[in-house]
Design an enzyme around this catalytic site. Structure first.
Site, PDB file in Angstrom:
ATOM      1  CB  CYS A 177     -27.384 -45.789 -36.538  1.00  0.00           C
ATOM      2  SG  CYS A 177     -27.880 -44.082 -36.887  1.00  0.00           S
ATOM      3  CG  HIS A 191     -29.742 -41.929 -32.661  1.00  0.00           C
ATOM      4  ND1 HIS A 191     -29.802 -40.619 -33.071  1.00  0.00           N
ATOM      5  CD2 HIS A 191     -29.030 -42.579 -33.631  1.00  0.00           C
ATOM      6  CE1 HIS A 191     -29.164 -40.481 -34.224  1.00  0.00           C
ATOM      7  NE2 HIS A 191     -28.674 -41.655 -34.577  1.00  0.00           N
TER       8      HIS A 191
HETATM    9  P1  NAD Z   1     -17.878 -39.366 -42.333  1.00  0.00           P
HETATM   10  O1  NAD Z   1     -17.996 -37.998 -42.895  1.00  0.00           O
HETATM   11  O2  NAD Z   1     -17.442 -39.528 -40.914  1.00  0.00           O
HETATM   12  O3  NAD Z   1     -16.908 -40.247 -43.232  1.00  0.00           O
HETATM   13  C1  NAD Z   1     -16.986 -40.265 -44.613  1.00  0.00           C
HETATM   14  C2  NAD Z   1     -15.577 -40.335 -45.171  1.00  0.00           C
HETATM   15  O4  NAD Z   1     -15.638 -40.432 -46.591  1.00  0.00           O
HETATM   16  C3  NAD Z   1     -14.735 -39.104 -44.842  1.00  0.00           C
HETATM   17  O5  NAD Z   1     -13.451 -39.557 -44.434  1.00  0.00           O
HETATM   18  C4  NAD Z   1     -14.663 -38.366 -46.175  1.00  0.00           C
HETATM   19  O6  NAD Z   1     -13.458 -37.620 -46.305  1.00  0.00           O
HETATM   20  C5  NAD Z   1     -14.682 -39.519 -47.145  1.00  0.00           C
HETATM   21  N1  NAD Z   1     -15.087 -39.170 -48.509  1.00  0.00           N
HETATM   22  C6  NAD Z   1     -15.800 -38.120 -48.952  1.00  0.00           C
HETATM   23  N2  NAD Z   1     -15.974 -38.186 -50.283  1.00  0.00           N
HETATM   24  C7  NAD Z   1     -15.362 -39.326 -50.694  1.00  0.00           C
HETATM   25  C8  NAD Z   1     -15.180 -39.954 -51.958  1.00  0.00           C
HETATM   26  N3  NAD Z   1     -15.663 -39.432 -53.088  1.00  0.00           N
HETATM   27  N4  NAD Z   1     -14.476 -41.111 -52.003  1.00  0.00           N
HETATM   28  C9  NAD Z   1     -13.976 -41.680 -50.877  1.00  0.00           C
HETATM   29  N5  NAD Z   1     -14.105 -41.099 -49.655  1.00  0.00           N
HETATM   30  C10 NAD Z   1     -14.788 -39.947 -49.566  1.00  0.00           C
HETATM   31  O7  NAD Z   1     -19.303 -40.037 -42.565  1.00  0.00           O
HETATM   32  P2  NAD Z   1     -19.921 -41.268 -41.760  1.00  0.00           P
HETATM   33  O8  NAD Z   1     -20.585 -40.753 -40.541  1.00  0.00           O
HETATM   34  O9  NAD Z   1     -18.911 -42.341 -41.641  1.00  0.00           O
HETATM   35  O10 NAD Z   1     -21.090 -41.689 -42.745  1.00  0.00           O
HETATM   36  C11 NAD Z   1     -20.858 -42.531 -43.869  1.00  0.00           C
HETATM   37  C12 NAD Z   1     -22.154 -43.171 -44.267  1.00  0.00           C
HETATM   38  O11 NAD Z   1     -22.621 -43.955 -43.167  1.00  0.00           O
HETATM   39  C13 NAD Z   1     -23.308 -42.211 -44.605  1.00  0.00           C
HETATM   40  O12 NAD Z   1     -24.136 -42.811 -45.560  1.00  0.00           O
HETATM   41  C14 NAD Z   1     -24.044 -42.113 -43.287  1.00  0.00           C
HETATM   42  O13 NAD Z   1     -25.391 -41.721 -43.434  1.00  0.00           O
HETATM   43  C15 NAD Z   1     -23.931 -43.548 -42.804  1.00  0.00           C
HETATM   44  N6  NAD Z   1     -24.097 -43.706 -41.361  1.00  0.00           N
HETATM   45  C16 NAD Z   1     -23.537 -42.836 -40.498  1.00  0.00           C
HETATM   46  C17 NAD Z   1     -23.758 -42.998 -39.150  1.00  0.00           C
HETATM   47  C18 NAD Z   1     -23.206 -42.027 -38.153  1.00  0.00           C
HETATM   48  O14 NAD Z   1     -23.824 -41.768 -37.147  1.00  0.00           O
HETATM   49  N7  NAD Z   1     -22.040 -41.466 -38.341  1.00  0.00           N
HETATM   50  C19 NAD Z   1     -24.514 -44.063 -38.680  1.00  0.00           C
HETATM   51  C20 NAD Z   1     -25.015 -45.002 -39.593  1.00  0.00           C
HETATM   52  C21 NAD Z   1     -24.817 -44.808 -40.949  1.00  0.00           C
END
Ligand code: NAD
Length: 337
Positions: free
Chosen positions: A140, A220
């Site tokens: 992000c 942020h």
């Molecule tokens: P999250 O924890 O909200 O969602 C991740 C999902 O994946 C959960 O539902 C979890 O149960 C599931 N999961 C876990 N292990 C798994 C597996 N082996 N197979 C399939 N599903 C599985 O996380 P998020 O915030 O959505 O983040 C996901 C990615 O996006 C990360 O790399 C994070 O750094 C990136 N990201 C997050 C944000 C943010 O602010 N939330 C912003 C930009 C990028």
């Protein structure tokens, strides 16, 4: 119709699924989850075929009364592209699954850059991802900085970027994150990882970043100083940023004094989940002193990467060029406040 799978249906995955569904040239072939929580229930409610991400846990979905369409490998096999939106580090573990079925994959910014052949921001380097098999949509904060840097580089040239990132401690649903009552230089040593991450998009850019973490969940906030190669004035920079489709220059009369009112605005204009896909830049903060430009921008961590994932799907499938893809994504999602 491009058949898109989403592996990991959490904060980012569910938003990407909805944005993909809104596109005229894409379909969600299914989403995969590890456990039958409220998001799994909602996925089915929303009509997304739900697959078990971990075979040994499939019976937990049965026990919760949630119907599964199958296992994740069937989903990956059926898809033209898989968007991996699993927690940081899990994407890298999943890479071999995507390779096994020869399905191009997108990863998220929490993965190390070397998980993929290319790091991606649609406005900055769409062409680098055309026909690539493994692409990382940057985080992000890196997305927010790249969208700002790209037009400034083209128009004025950039000597150096210095940015201080005041980062939310966690997303609203991340009950275990903090700090609760503190202000953390994070990381304490300089630079923070964000500058090097922007260099995965602009390898030759001079950029230093500093990070802090604060007890907030909404957004942020970036305090940015860009030393340009050629002198300009604030009005010209403002015009340039207003012309960009994913930067929203907040008008003075909106009287928005922080992230709270920005989120309120997003809800008032009917944004799903109160999402703000654009960089939100305070118009009156845009200031120039000689070649130095200063501004504040707020970045909605849960959603600014969502349109970028949609564009990355078109890049890896060579389904459109950058301009066409960005326009199609923006129009289908309703970009622009
Ligand atoms: P999250 O924890 O909200 O969602 C991740 C999902 O994946 C959960 O539902 C979890 O149960 C599931 N999961 C876990 N292990 C798994 C597996 N082996 N197979 C399939 N599903 C599985 O996380 P998020 O915030 O959505 O983040 C996901 C990615 O996006 C990360 O790399 C994070 O750094 C990136 N990201 C997050 C944000 C943010 O602010 N939330 C912003 C930009 C990028």
């Amino acid at each position: 119709m491009l058949q898109v799978a989403i592996n990991g249906y959490g904060t980012i995955g569910k938003r990407v699924a909805d944005a993909v569904r809104a596109q005229p040239d894409m379909e969600v072939v299914g989403v995969a989850k590890t456990r039958p929580n409220f998001e799994a229930e909602q996925a089915v409610e929303n009509g997304y075929p739900l697959y078990a991400a971990i075979e040994e846990r499939a019976d937990k979905f049965d026990a919760a009364g949630i119907d599964l369409a199958g296992m994740v490998d069937e989903l990956v096999d059926a898809a033209d592209v898989v968007v991996d939106a699993c927690p940081s580090g899990v994407g890298a573990d999943n890479r071999s699954l995507y390779e096994e079925y020869d399905t191009p994959a997108l990863y998220q910014g929490g993965e190390d850059a070397d998980v993929a052949d290319v790091s991606f921001n649609a406005r900055s380097n769409f062409e680098d991802a055309v026909d690539a098999d493994h692409v990382r949509v940057v985080s992000c904060n890196t997305t927010g900085l790249s969208r700002l840097v790209a037009p400034l580089r083209e128009e004025y040239g950039v000597e150096k970027v210095r940015a201080t990132l005041v980062r939310r401690g966690g997303d609203p649903a991340q009950t275990g994150r903090g700090p609760i009552n503190d202000i953390l230089p994070n990381p304490v040593s300089l630079p923070s990882h964000h500058g090097p991450d922007v260099n995965t998009i602009f390898p030759d850019l001079a950029i230093d970043t500093l990070g802090l973490k604060v007890p907030a969940t909404l957004m942020h906030m970036h305090s940015v100083n860009v030393t340009l190669e050629t002198e300009t004035d604030a009005a010209a920079v403002r015009d340039l940023l207003e012309e960009q489709s994913r930067t929203f220059v907040i008008p003075e009369h909106f009287d928005i004094d922080g992230a709270g009112k920005l989120k309120e605005l997003a809800q008032d204009v009917g944004r799903p989940r109160g999402d703000i896909w654009e960089n939100a830049i305070w118009g009156e903060s845009i200031t120039t002193e000689g070649k130095d430009l200063y501004l504040f921008q707020a970045i909605h961590q849960e959603s600014d990467v969502v349109p970028e994932n949609v564009d990355a799907i078109r890049a890896v499938t060579n389904a459109a060029d950058a301009r066409e893809s960005i326009e199609r994504t923006n129009s289908a999602m309703g970009m622009g406040i």
